[in-house]
Design a protein around this motif. Structure first.
Motif, short mmCIF file in Angstrom:
data_model
loop_
_atom_site.label_atom_id
_atom_site.label_comp_id
_atom_site.label_asym_id
_atom_site.label_seq_id
_atom_site.Cartn_x
_atom_site.Cartn_y
_atom_site.Cartn_z
N GLY A 194 0.80 -1.22 0.00
CA GLY A 194 0.00 0.00 0.00
C GLY A 194 0.83 1.26 0.00
O GLY A 194 0.55 2.21 -0.73
N LEU A 195 1.90 1.30 0.81
CA LEU A 195 2.80 2.45 0.83
C LEU A 195 3.76 2.44 -0.35
O LEU A 195 3.94 3.46 -1.03
CB LEU A 195 3.61 2.47 2.13
CG LEU A 195 2.87 2.73 3.44
CD1 LEU A 195 3.82 2.56 4.62
CD2 LEU A 195 2.28 4.12 3.46
N GLY A 196 4.37 1.30 -0.60
CA GLY A 196 5.42 1.21 -1.60
C GLY A 196 4.98 1.58 -3.00
O GLY A 196 5.70 2.30 -3.71
N HIS A 197 3.80 1.13 -3.40
CA HIS A 197 3.40 1.40 -4.79
C HIS A 197 3.13 2.88 -5.01
O HIS A 197 3.38 3.42 -6.09
CB HIS A 197 2.19 0.53 -5.19
CG HIS A 197 0.85 1.10 -4.91
ND1 HIS A 197 0.31 1.16 -3.63
CD2 HIS A 197 -0.10 1.63 -5.73
CE1 HIS A 197 -0.90 1.70 -3.70
NE2 HIS A 197 -1.17 2.00 -4.96
N ILE A 252 13.43 4.60 0.71
CA ILE A 252 12.20 4.69 1.50
C ILE A 252 11.80 3.26 1.86
O ILE A 252 11.47 2.46 0.98
CB ILE A 252 11.06 5.38 0.72
CG1 ILE A 252 11.48 6.77 0.23
CG2 ILE A 252 9.81 5.46 1.58
CD1 ILE A 252 11.72 7.79 1.31
N ASP A 253 11.84 2.94 3.15
CA ASP A 253 11.56 1.58 3.63
C ASP A 253 10.14 1.53 4.18
O ASP A 253 9.84 2.08 5.24
CB ASP A 253 12.57 1.20 4.71
CG ASP A 253 12.46 -0.25 5.15
OD1 ASP A 253 11.41 -0.88 4.91
OD2 ASP A 253 13.43 -0.76 5.75
N THR A 254 9.24 0.86 3.44
CA THR A 254 7.82 0.83 3.80
C THR A 254 7.41 -0.44 4.55
O THR A 254 6.24 -0.61 4.88
CB THR A 254 6.94 0.94 2.54
OG1 THR A 254 7.02 -0.29 1.79
CG2 THR A 254 7.38 2.10 1.65
N VAL A 255 8.36 -1.31 4.82
CA VAL A 255 8.02 -2.64 5.36
C VAL A 255 7.70 -2.56 6.85
O VAL A 255 8.46 -1.97 7.63
CB VAL A 255 9.17 -3.63 5.10
CG1 VAL A 255 8.90 -4.97 5.77
CG2 VAL A 255 9.37 -3.81 3.60
N GLY A 278 7.60 2.37 7.50
CA GLY A 278 6.85 1.24 8.05
C GLY A 278 7.05 1.19 9.55
O GLY A 278 7.98 1.81 10.08
N ALA A 279 6.19 0.46 10.25
CA ALA A 279 6.27 0.43 11.71
C ALA A 279 6.27 -1.02 12.23
O ALA A 279 5.24 -1.53 12.66
CB ALA A 279 5.09 1.20 12.33
#
Length: 361
Positions: A194-197, A252-255, A278-279
């Motif tokens: 959801g964030l990465g794309h 940018i690390d969205t995981v 990511g959290a």
């Protein structure tokens, strides 16, 4: 006991709520405050399902209170404005993201960073100024101070715009703040969800060269053919990672799952920046020596202030950026939550509130 005047004539509202940490949601009747002089009321038409909704529903961060009405990617049409509202009128397309209040007096607020205000009020699961619980967008109506309302440009479809109010600003803000938005730069995006794309879409619109970094080789075609990323790295492939060492200005690390940072730090050029959005539920291990040897930075970023959120949505409209979504009816919600646990969505569920949420009354 002093009773808030805003609660004397509360609005009847209807939505879906979690009653406990089981992860199951069901219909729920509650009250919204009356439209105050600086408030905007709007009919909710769509609401995205964010991964943080899942964490909150299941109390995985340990801060949830029930009943909990999730949802902070909320869009709809204005139905009523308070007497002192200046920016909006009935009929406007608007949205509410992750926050509905802040102190307006700290340094963060003074610099348009309400998202870092120590008294920030979250859109749901928080306490409002009058002591009432905030409820999110899995509901039919929303009331919020105009300062925390975003105008949605007419050219953006509301369903595809909804996730931009969280996923969009979460990735747009660090690209801008950390200077990773300069044409010709090379950045990595870790995780294609959801964030990465959305991060890929914003970075490409800024003229940046983008490499998607994923554990899943089967996402390569999607990343390059559909999202127009420039290249793709399988993070578990040692040869690929070795070949890309020292090639990126930023990542940018969205995981949101636990994962190793050392390989990512290795991909950075000297002075490169690894930004966490990511959290993960548990702390990650941070090796310091590789940071020293290249003056590299590991940072974090959380959504954005209201001024920047409006800037983001206007940028999205200019470049025709929306989230890739699967629109669902409200009664599919619990199935969607189960699928979200398995990452079985491309890339964001959006609830069609306007057409499918009907009060049993």
């Amino acid at each position: 006991m002093v009773v808030s005047t805003e609660q004397e004539h509360p609005k009847k509202a209807f939505g879906w709520a979690a009653r406990d940490s089981s992860g199951v949601l069901s219909p729920f009747k509650f009250s919204r405050r009356e439209t105050g002089e600086k408030d905007v009321s709007f009919k909710v038409l769509y609401c995205g399902i964010c991964h943080s909704d899942l964490h909150m529903v299941k109390n995985e961060w340990g801060s949830s209170t029930y009943p909990l009405v999730p949802g902070h990617e909320i869009v709809g049409v204005v139905t009523e404005v308070g007497s002192k509202v200046e920016k909006f009128k009935v009929g406007d397309k608007v949205g509410v993201g992750c926050m509905v209040g802040s102190c307006h007096s700290c340094d963060s607020c003074a610099n348009n960073h309400e998202n870092y205000c120590p008294k920030m009020i979250l859109t749901y699961g928080s306490k409002y100024l009058d002591g009432t619980t905030t409820y999110g967008g899995y509901s039919d109506i929303m009331v919020a101070d105009e300062h925390f309302i975003v105008r949605v440009p007419d050219s953006l479809p509301l369903d595809g715009a909804a996730p931009l109010l969280c996923a969009g600003i979460t990735t747009y803000s660090p690209l801008r703040y950390f200077g990773l938005d300069k044409p010709g730069m090379h950045i990595g995006v870790v995780g294609l969800g959801g964030l990465g794309h959305v991060a890929v879409k914003f970075a490409k619109a800024m003229g940046v060269q983008v490499t998607v970094i994923s554990t899943s080789p089967n996402k390569k075609e999607e990343a390059i053919e559909h999202l127009h990323a420039d290249s793709f790295l399988v993070s578990r492939d040692q040869d690929q990672m070795q070949a890309a060492l020292g090639t990126m200005d930023g990542i940018i690390d969205t995981v949101s799952a636990v994962h190793p940072l050392l390989p990512l730090i290795g991909l950075l050029k000297s002075h490169g920046k690894l930004v966490m959005v990511g959290a993960p539920e548990k702390p990650l291990e941070l090796p310091v020596f590789p940071l020293l040897m290249g003056r590299k930075i590991v940072g974090g970023s959380c959504i954005g202030g209201m001024k920047e959120t409006q800037e983001m949505i206007d940028f999205a409209a200019k470049h025709n950026i929306t989230a890739d979504i699967e629109v669902i009816p409200i009664d599919y919600l619990n199935t969607a939550i189960e699928r979200l646990v398995k990452a079985d969505v491309r890339y964001r569920f959006v609830i069609d509130i306007g057409n499918t949420l009907k009060s049993s009354s």
